[in-house]
Design an enzyme around this catalytic site. Structure first.
Site, mmCIF file in Angstrom:
data_model
loop_
_atom_site.group_PDB
_atom_site.id
_atom_site.type_symbol
_atom_site.label_atom_id
_atom_site.label_comp_id
_atom_site.label_asym_id
_atom_site.label_seq_id
_atom_site.Cartn_x
_atom_site.Cartn_y
_atom_site.Cartn_z
ATOM 1 N N GLU A 40 -67.771 41.578 -56.119
ATOM 2 C CA GLU A 40 -69.002 40.746 -57.500
ATOM 3 C C GLU A 40 -68.268 39.032 -57.196
ATOM 4 O OE1 GLU A 40 -69.052 43.297 -60.620
ATOM 5 O OE2 GLU A 40 -70.821 44.378 -60.051
ATOM 6 N N SER A 84 -58.403 36.084 -54.170
ATOM 7 C CA SER A 84 -59.369 35.124 -52.782
ATOM 8 C C SER A 84 -58.043 35.032 -51.662
ATOM 9 C CB SER A 84 -59.744 33.686 -53.510
ATOM 10 O OG SER A 84 -60.151 33.241 -52.141
ATOM 11 N N HIS A 122 -59.630 43.619 -51.310
ATOM 12 C CA HIS A 122 -59.847 43.945 -50.006
ATOM 13 C C HIS A 122 -59.794 45.375 -50.092
ATOM 14 C CE1 HIS A 122 -60.613 39.912 -47.948
ATOM 15 N NE2 HIS A 122 -61.454 39.742 -48.488
ATOM 16 N N ASP A 169 -67.958 37.096 -54.653
ATOM 17 C CA ASP A 169 -69.110 36.190 -54.788
ATOM 18 C C ASP A 169 -70.036 36.669 -54.875
ATOM 19 O OD1 ASP A 169 -67.576 34.039 -53.215
ATOM 20 O OD2 ASP A 169 -67.019 36.279 -52.290
ATOM 21 N N LEU A 215 -56.107 39.700 -45.361
ATOM 22 C CA LEU A 215 -56.794 40.678 -46.448
ATOM 23 C C LEU A 215 -54.750 40.990 -47.702
ATOM 24 C CD1 LEU A 215 -56.983 43.841 -44.120
ATOM 25 C CD2 LEU A 215 -58.951 42.022 -44.993
ATOM 26 N N GLY A 269 -60.663 38.485 -42.867
ATOM 27 C CA GLY A 269 -59.048 38.343 -42.892
ATOM 28 C C GLY A 269 -58.435 37.696 -44.044
#
Length: 283
Positions: free
Chosen positions: A151, A188, A37, A153, A33, A31
């Site tokens: 990417e 993020s 995302h 993460d 977002l 969430g």
């Protein structure tokens, strides 16, 4: 846009869709977002008939209880943001903790051929057991044809690919480029918690990564790592947790460069109590 909170109802709905030979893409999120995302969802919309977006703050992947409590939960705003896309092809799965875990909120133990022991695994105990548990569970519920991960993460992306390989899960895992703010900061959900001062300082991560990439062309990995540490020692608002140059296959830190291997630089930094991560391909 249809929203499901119950895995049984979602599964029944998806079974009817798949019976018509429609393909299902999947974007798992926690969430809060943002455009990063949305870029995953947009790619999924191009490649699939339907996209499922899960919105679930997974408790088992947090090693810091305060971070879990403070993690932003913005379901209504998230749904509105998704409606800006082709919302007739998007399904939201926003389960409760009980719907995912039942009465026992506990992660399973996974081995990912050592990938879980590097970087994030070394600094966040049990983190990838939580990741493996929730992603495997969501794959079992949604049964997607393709799943999309950012990417940013990168270690998590490699671990999920290994999860699919080791457990023979029939899904294609697709990594998507890091989505950045105009000043270079990797997008993020945690960024909204940064103070004004820390937000102003945070783009230094990407600036340093880009300089490290240039230096990696002529200097040793050790020299680059020492240079990065020196740069962050001059930054009063940013505390370097780690900077590692690693082989993208094993994620093990490089000892001596080889022209036959591909490397990536990974960084984790604290901006106040907010932990930021980023990475960059080096060759």
């Amino acid at each position: 846009m249809e929203i499901f909170h119950n895995k049984s109802e979602l599964s029944q709905h998806l079974d009817r869709i798949k019976a018509a030979n429609s393909t299902v893409g999947f974007v798992p999120t926690m969430g809060a977002l943002h455009d990063g995302h949305l870029s995953l969802v947009e790619k999924g919309l191009i490649e699939n008939d339907i996209i499922v977006v899960s919105i679930f703050v997974n408790p088992t992947q947090f090693d810091n209880k305060q971070d879990l409590e403070k993690y932003p939960r913005t379901l209504e705003a998230d749904v509105e943001l998704l409606k800006s896309l082709d919302h007739n092809k998007i399904i939201v799965y926003a389960p409760t903790i009980e719907d995912i875990y039942g009465n026992t909120v506990q992660s399973h133990t996974f081995k990912f051929d050592g990938l879980e022991n590097e970087m994030e695994g070394a600094f966040r105990e049990g983190h990838f057991n939580g990741v493996g548990t929730i992603v495997k569970r969501l794959f079992e519920i949604v049964k997607p044809n393709k799943a999309y991960f950012g990417e940013k993460d990168y270690q998590q992306l490699q671990i999920i690919k290994k999860l699919v390989e080791l457990h023979q899960i029939p899904v294609e895992v697709i990594g998507c480029p890091i989505h950045r703010e105009k000043d270079g900061l990797a997008m993020s959900s945690r960024n909204i918690r940064l103070t004004k001062a820390h937000r102003k300082a945070a783009p230094f991560l990407y600036k340093t990564l880009k300089s490290a990439k240039t230096k990696f062309g002529t200097k040793s990995a050790k020299q680059v790592m020492e240079w990065v540490k020196t740069q962050f020692s001059k930054q009063p608002l940013l505390e370097l947790e780690y900077f590692i140059i690693a082989d993208i296959e094993t994620l093990k830190p490089v000892k001596r460069k080889s022209t036959k291997k591909t490397y990536r630089a990974f960084i984790a930094v604290y901006a106040g109590d907010i932990r930021l991560i980023d990475n960059i391909a080096l060759n």
